[in-house]
Scaffold this motif. Structure first.
Motif, PDB file in Angstrom:
ATOM      1  N   VAL A 141       1.298  -1.260   0.401  1.00  0.00           N
ATOM      2  CA  VAL A 141      -0.414  -0.272   0.058  1.00  0.00           C
ATOM      3  C   VAL A 141       0.880   1.554   0.395  1.00  0.00           C
ATOM      4  O   VAL A 141       1.419   1.428   1.126  1.00  0.00           O
ATOM      5  N   LEU A 142       0.653   2.116  -1.031  1.00  0.00           N
ATOM      6  CA  LEU A 142       0.846   3.591  -0.827  1.00  0.00           C
ATOM      7  C   LEU A 142       0.170   4.597  -0.684  1.00  0.00           C
ATOM      8  O   LEU A 142      -0.710   4.867  -1.388  1.00  0.00           O
ATOM      9  N   LEU A 160      -6.876  -0.005   6.994  1.00  0.00           N
ATOM     10  CA  LEU A 160      -6.592  -0.991   6.689  1.00  0.00           C
ATOM     11  C   LEU A 160      -6.772  -2.434   7.354  1.00  0.00           C
ATOM     12  O   LEU A 160      -6.686  -3.476   6.989  1.00  0.00           O
ATOM     13  N   ALA A 161      -5.633  -1.941   8.424  1.00  0.00           N
ATOM     14  CA  ALA A 161      -4.813  -3.180   9.135  1.00  0.00           C
ATOM     15  C   ALA A 161      -6.075  -3.617  10.254  1.00  0.00           C
ATOM     16  O   ALA A 161      -6.251  -5.234   9.911  1.00  0.00           O
ATOM     17  N   ALA A 162      -6.999  -3.436  10.653  1.00  0.00           N
ATOM     18  CA  ALA A 162      -8.646  -3.902  11.208  1.00  0.00           C
ATOM     19  C   ALA A 162      -9.309  -4.597  10.410  1.00  0.00           C
ATOM     20  O   ALA A 162      -9.451  -5.126  10.761  1.00  0.00           O
ATOM     21  N   ASP A 163      -9.629  -3.041   8.860  1.00  0.00           N
ATOM     22  CA  ASP A 163     -10.585  -4.420   7.701  1.00  0.00           C
ATOM     23  C   ASP A 163     -10.019  -5.333   7.251  1.00  0.00           C
ATOM     24  O   ASP A 163     -10.936  -5.767   6.514  1.00  0.00           O
ATOM     25  N   LEU A 164      -8.613  -5.614   7.974  1.00  0.00           N
ATOM     26  CA  LEU A 164      -7.704  -7.046   5.945  1.00  0.00           C
ATOM     27  C   LEU A 164      -7.212  -7.661   7.595  1.00  0.00           C
ATOM     28  O   LEU A 164      -5.839  -7.110   7.424  1.00  0.00           O
ATOM     29  N   PRO A 165      -8.216  -8.166   8.534  1.00  0.00           N
ATOM     30  CA  PRO A 165      -6.701  -8.424   9.648  1.00  0.00           C
ATOM     31  C   PRO A 165      -6.469  -9.937   9.675  1.00  0.00           C
ATOM     32  O   PRO A 165      -4.886 -10.176  10.689  1.00  0.00           O
ATOM     33  N   SER A 166      -6.654 -10.091   8.190  1.00  0.00           N
ATOM     34  CA  SER A 166      -5.794 -11.502   8.025  1.00  0.00           C
ATOM     35  C   SER A 166      -4.840 -11.461   6.350  1.00  0.00           C
ATOM     36  O   SER A 166      -4.539 -11.873   6.809  1.00  0.00           O
ATOM     37  N   THR A 167      -4.519 -10.210   6.663  1.00  0.00           N
ATOM     38  CA  THR A 167      -3.694  -9.805   5.378  1.00  0.00           C
ATOM     39  C   THR A 167      -2.808  -8.990   6.019  1.00  0.00           C
ATOM     40  O   THR A 167      -2.488  -8.680   7.084  1.00  0.00           O
ATOM     41  N   ASN A 168      -1.408  -9.371   5.830  1.00  0.00           N
ATOM     42  CA  ASN A 168      -0.446  -8.948   6.328  1.00  0.00           C
ATOM     43  C   ASN A 168      -0.475  -7.452   5.011  1.00  0.00           C
ATOM     44  O   ASN A 168      -0.207  -7.444   3.639  1.00  0.00           O
ATOM     45  N   ILE A 169       0.372  -6.533   5.326  1.00  0.00           N
ATOM     46  CA  ILE A 169       0.016  -4.824   4.577  1.00  0.00           C
ATOM     47  C   ILE A 169       1.422  -4.355   5.145  1.00  0.00           C
ATOM     48  O   ILE A 169       2.017  -4.248   6.169  1.00  0.00           O
ATOM     49  N   SER A 170       1.911  -4.463   4.105  1.00  0.00           N
ATOM     50  CA  SER A 170       3.463  -2.908   3.746  1.00  0.00           C
ATOM     51  C   SER A 170       2.680  -1.558   3.201  1.00  0.00           C
ATOM     52  O   SER A 170       2.377  -1.924   2.380  1.00  0.00           O
ATOM     53  N   TYR A 171       2.803  -1.083   4.457  1.00  0.00           N
ATOM     54  CA  TYR A 171       1.638   0.928   4.008  1.00  0.00           C
ATOM     55  C   TYR A 171       3.568   1.260   4.414  1.00  0.00           C
ATOM     56  O   TYR A 171       4.286   0.989   4.501  1.00  0.00           O
ATOM     57  N   LEU A 172       3.346   1.880   3.057  1.00  0.00           N
ATOM     58  CA  LEU A 172       4.319   3.722   2.699  1.00  0.00           C
ATOM     59  C   LEU A 172       3.632   5.546   2.699  1.00  0.00           C
ATOM     60  O   LEU A 172       2.319   4.710   1.462  1.00  0.00           O
ATOM     61  N   GLY A 173       4.030   5.670   4.010  1.00  0.00           N
ATOM     62  CA  GLY A 173       2.872   7.306   3.887  1.00  0.00           C
ATOM     63  C   GLY A 173       4.142   8.293   3.028  1.00  0.00           C
ATOM     64  O   GLY A 173       5.202   7.929   3.743  1.00  0.00           O
ATOM     65  N   ALA A 232       3.046  -0.663  -6.324  1.00  0.00           N
ATOM     66  CA  ALA A 232       1.945  -1.387  -5.500  1.00  0.00           C
ATOM     67  C   ALA A 232       1.046  -1.944  -5.701  1.00  0.00           C
ATOM     68  O   ALA A 232       0.204  -1.372  -6.953  1.00  0.00           O
ATOM     69  N   ASP A 233      -0.026  -2.778  -4.720  1.00  0.00           N
ATOM     70  CA  ASP A 233      -0.924  -2.806  -5.070  1.00  0.00           C
ATOM     71  C   ASP A 233      -2.352  -2.002  -4.629  1.00  0.00           C
ATOM     72  O   ASP A 233      -3.221  -2.300  -5.711  1.00  0.00           O
ATOM     73  N   LEU A 234      -2.637  -1.555  -4.482  1.00  0.00           N
ATOM     74  CA  LEU A 234      -2.905  -0.374  -3.598  1.00  0.00           C
ATOM     75  C   LEU A 234      -2.295   1.416  -3.580  1.00  0.00           C
ATOM     76  O   LEU A 234      -1.527   1.330  -2.641  1.00  0.00           O
ATOM     77  N   ILE A 235      -2.778   1.944  -4.500  1.00  0.00           N
ATOM     78  CA  ILE A 235      -2.177   3.606  -4.334  1.00  0.00           C
ATOM     79  C   ILE A 235      -3.749   4.431  -3.873  1.00  0.00           C
ATOM     80  O   ILE A 235      -4.697   4.073  -4.710  1.00  0.00           O
ATOM     81  N   CYS A 236      -3.344   4.903  -2.537  1.00  0.00           N
ATOM     82  CA  CYS A 236      -4.392   5.865  -1.520  1.00  0.00           C
ATOM     83  C   CYS A 236      -3.708   7.438  -1.713  1.00  0.00           C
ATOM     84  O   CYS A 236      -2.100   7.880  -1.958  1.00  0.00           O
ATOM     85  N   CYS A 237      -4.876   8.372  -2.962  1.00  0.00           N
ATOM     86  CA  CYS A 237      -4.349   9.769  -2.314  1.00  0.00           C
ATOM     87  C   CYS A 237      -5.664  10.522  -1.799  1.00  0.00           C
ATOM     88  O   CYS A 237      -6.560  10.991  -2.703  1.00  0.00           O
ATOM     89  N   ILE A 246      -1.898  12.308 -11.543  1.00  0.00           N
ATOM     90  CA  ILE A 246      -2.960  11.305 -12.009  1.00  0.00           C
ATOM     91  C   ILE A 246      -1.766  10.096 -11.869  1.00  0.00           C
ATOM     92  O   ILE A 246      -1.693   9.400 -12.513  1.00  0.00           O
ATOM     93  N   GLU A 247      -0.708  11.453 -13.941  1.00  0.00           N
ATOM     94  CA  GLU A 247       0.593  10.210 -13.845  1.00  0.00           C
ATOM     95  C   GLU A 247       1.646   9.334 -13.119  1.00  0.00           C
ATOM     96  O   GLU A 247       1.774   8.644 -13.442  1.00  0.00           O
ATOM     97  N   LEU A 248       1.379  10.387 -11.904  1.00  0.00           N
ATOM     98  CA  LEU A 248       2.530   9.760 -11.230  1.00  0.00           C
ATOM     99  C   LEU A 248       1.556   8.379 -10.372  1.00  0.00           C
ATOM    100  O   LEU A 248       2.375   7.585 -10.388  1.00  0.00           O
ATOM    101  N   LEU A 249       0.621   9.049  -9.557  1.00  0.00           N
ATOM    102  CA  LEU A 249      -0.167   7.709  -9.123  1.00  0.00           C
ATOM    103  C   LEU A 249      -0.333   5.785 -10.371  1.00  0.00           C
ATOM    104  O   LEU A 249      -0.320   4.715  -9.374  1.00  0.00           O
ATOM    105  N   VAL A 250      -0.781   6.239 -11.162  1.00  0.00           N
ATOM    106  CA  VAL A 250      -0.616   5.393 -11.643  1.00  0.00           C
ATOM    107  C   VAL A 250       0.532   4.589 -12.408  1.00  0.00           C
ATOM    108  O   VAL A 250       0.649   3.663 -12.422  1.00  0.00           O
ATOM    109  N   SER A 251       1.287   5.771 -12.803  1.00  0.00           N
ATOM    110  CA  SER A 251       2.368   4.959 -12.890  1.00  0.00           C
ATOM    111  C   SER A 251       4.027   4.384 -11.758  1.00  0.00           C
ATOM    112  O   SER A 251       4.408   3.291 -11.199  1.00  0.00           O
ATOM    113  N   LEU A 252       2.865   4.583 -10.272  1.00  0.00           N
ATOM    114  CA  LEU A 252       3.203   4.009  -9.007  1.00  0.00           C
ATOM    115  C   LEU A 252       3.042   2.500  -8.828  1.00  0.00           C
ATOM    116  O   LEU A 252       2.928   1.546  -7.589  1.00  0.00           O
ATOM    117  N   ALA A 253       1.619   2.183  -9.668  1.00  0.00           N
ATOM    118  CA  ALA A 253       0.740   0.976  -9.442  1.00  0.00           C
ATOM    119  C   ALA A 253       1.266  -0.163 -10.226  1.00  0.00           C
ATOM    120  O   ALA A 253       1.874  -0.250 -11.286  1.00  0.00           O
TER     121      ALA A 253
END
Length: 380
Positions: A114-115, A128-141, A244-249, A266-273
């Motif tokens: 996740v980015l 995300l960690a609470a809503d997906l308790p069985s998924t390992n999440i690697s998060y970068l803010g 990333a699998d999931l990019i949030c802004c 927008i172009e940057l966000l797409v390039s990061l996925a």
């Protein structure tokens, strides 16, 4: 819009967040209801493929269970912890992220990459960690306001006794590229290591304590300055993360001056996925709220009549550009742009031109459930 005006508006907002980080963060302690709907859109995209929700509005079947909440516009949802709330669809069901590795496009199906661009106080990580308790999440803010990042939630009694780390970012994944030598060094902070917590306050050591499935880190980087100075392609190399699998802004598009810079974002966000990854962004529709619109129009007149700084030329502003105060203080200015539906269409077209198609858009949040407009994209 001239670059001088763009930089003046960016500096105006950077100063606001630096000076008001604590008070702003105090109003952003719980997740927006729209995040649950975003997560369901991502899950459906990964499990159903390209045809899910294609270009369609959300129907009652996918409506948020929190749409009946009555928060005032501009306020956070009611004070229920993320762990107490149920998502719109049971994410532990057989078709969810929790059970089927094939529903994630990640090269490592055991981890959701996740980015979070313009992450603020990183409350999305806990959500995300609470809503997906069985998924390992690697998060970068990623954010330019270290003071706001330093307000990340800390569990009582778990605040780390530490000072800021100034060590350079660790080498990025081979799929991410590395920052050029002449780029400003970005600081990467592993929030799960108390010795690296900035200002001794960023709580991740607490985020990890609260959510054992979360590994969170933070990179200090001025995205808008990078985009303006170097463009989307070069900025992509400055972000120290694998694709990333999931990019949030979220809560950021309204602070981006000029249509060209918003398209570059927008172009940057797409390039990061990574291929198959989901990009989710929100646009604050403050001018659709009569109270906020009246405040913006009043402050717009004040700025036009009193601004004498050449760099901030009101005649250089674009349609949809406005100014707002903070809480009851109208002397504390923020630049805010209202992204209407026509511009959202153009942003979607920009994404399509660089390899991501829109899978859905919807309104959520606030008393009216229309405070934010979400655009969800999927990279081909």
């Amino acid at each position: 819009m001239r670059n001088e005006t763009i930089r003046a508006l960016i500096e105006l907002n950077n100063r606001f967040y630096s000076e008001h980080a604590a008070s702003f963060s105090s109003t952003r302690q719980t997740p927006w209801p729209g995040w649950t709907r975003m997560l369901e859109a991502a899950r459906r995209a990964w499990s159903l493929g390209e045809n899910c929700c294609a270009g369609a509005e959300w129907t009652a079947e996918f409506s948020s269970p929190f749409s009946s909440s009555h928060e005032a516009p501009g306020k956070t949802p009611s004070a229920h912890t993320i762990a107490e709330r149920q998502p719109a669809t049971d994410l532990t069901a057989s078709s969810s992220l929790e059970d089927s590795p094939c529903t994630q496009p990640s090269a490592d199906p055991a981890t959701l990459q996740v980015l979070d661009l313009a992450c603020g106080n990183m409350r999305l990580a806990s959500a995300l960690a609470a809503d997906l308790p069985s998924t390992n999440i690697s998060y970068l803010g990623v954010d330019t306001c270290d003071a706001l990042a330093a307000t990340a939630a800390i569990a009582p009694g778990n605040a780390p006794n530490a000072t800021a780390s100034t060590q350079p970012a660790s080498p990025a994944s081979a799929t991410a590229g590395t920052a050029p030598r002449n780029a400003a060094p970005a600081r990467q902070l592993d929030l799960n290591a108390p010795s690296q917590a900035p200002y001794g306050q960023v709580g991740s050591a607490t985020l990890l304590t609260q959510h054992g499935n979360l590994h969170a880190s933070y990179q200090s980087l001025d995205i808008l300055d990078e985009l303006l100075s170097r463009g989307a392609r070069a900025t992509r190399s400055s972000i120290d993360a694998p694709l990333a699998d999931l990019i949030c802004c979220f809560g950021f598009m309204h602070h981006v001056p000029s249509a060209n810079l918003r398209q570059a974002l927008i172009e940057l966000l797409v390039s990061l996925a990574r291929p198959g990854g989901v990009i989710a962004l929100s646009c604050w529709r403050f001018m659709d709220d009569a109270r906020l619109a009246a405040k913006a129009e009043r402050l717009d007149r004040c700025v036009t009549e009193t601004t004498s700084t050449p760099a901030l030329d009101p005649t250089d502003l674009e349609p949809g550009d406005h100014f707002l105060g903070w809480q009851n203080d109208e002397h504390t200015l923020r630049f805010c742009h209202h992204v209407d539906e026509a511009e959202l269409d153009r942003l979607s077209q920009t994404a399509s031109a660089v390899g991501a198609r829109e899978i859905c858009r919807f309104s959520a949040d606030g008393r009216s459930d229309t405070l934010n407009r979400y655009l969800i994209l999927r990279r081909a």
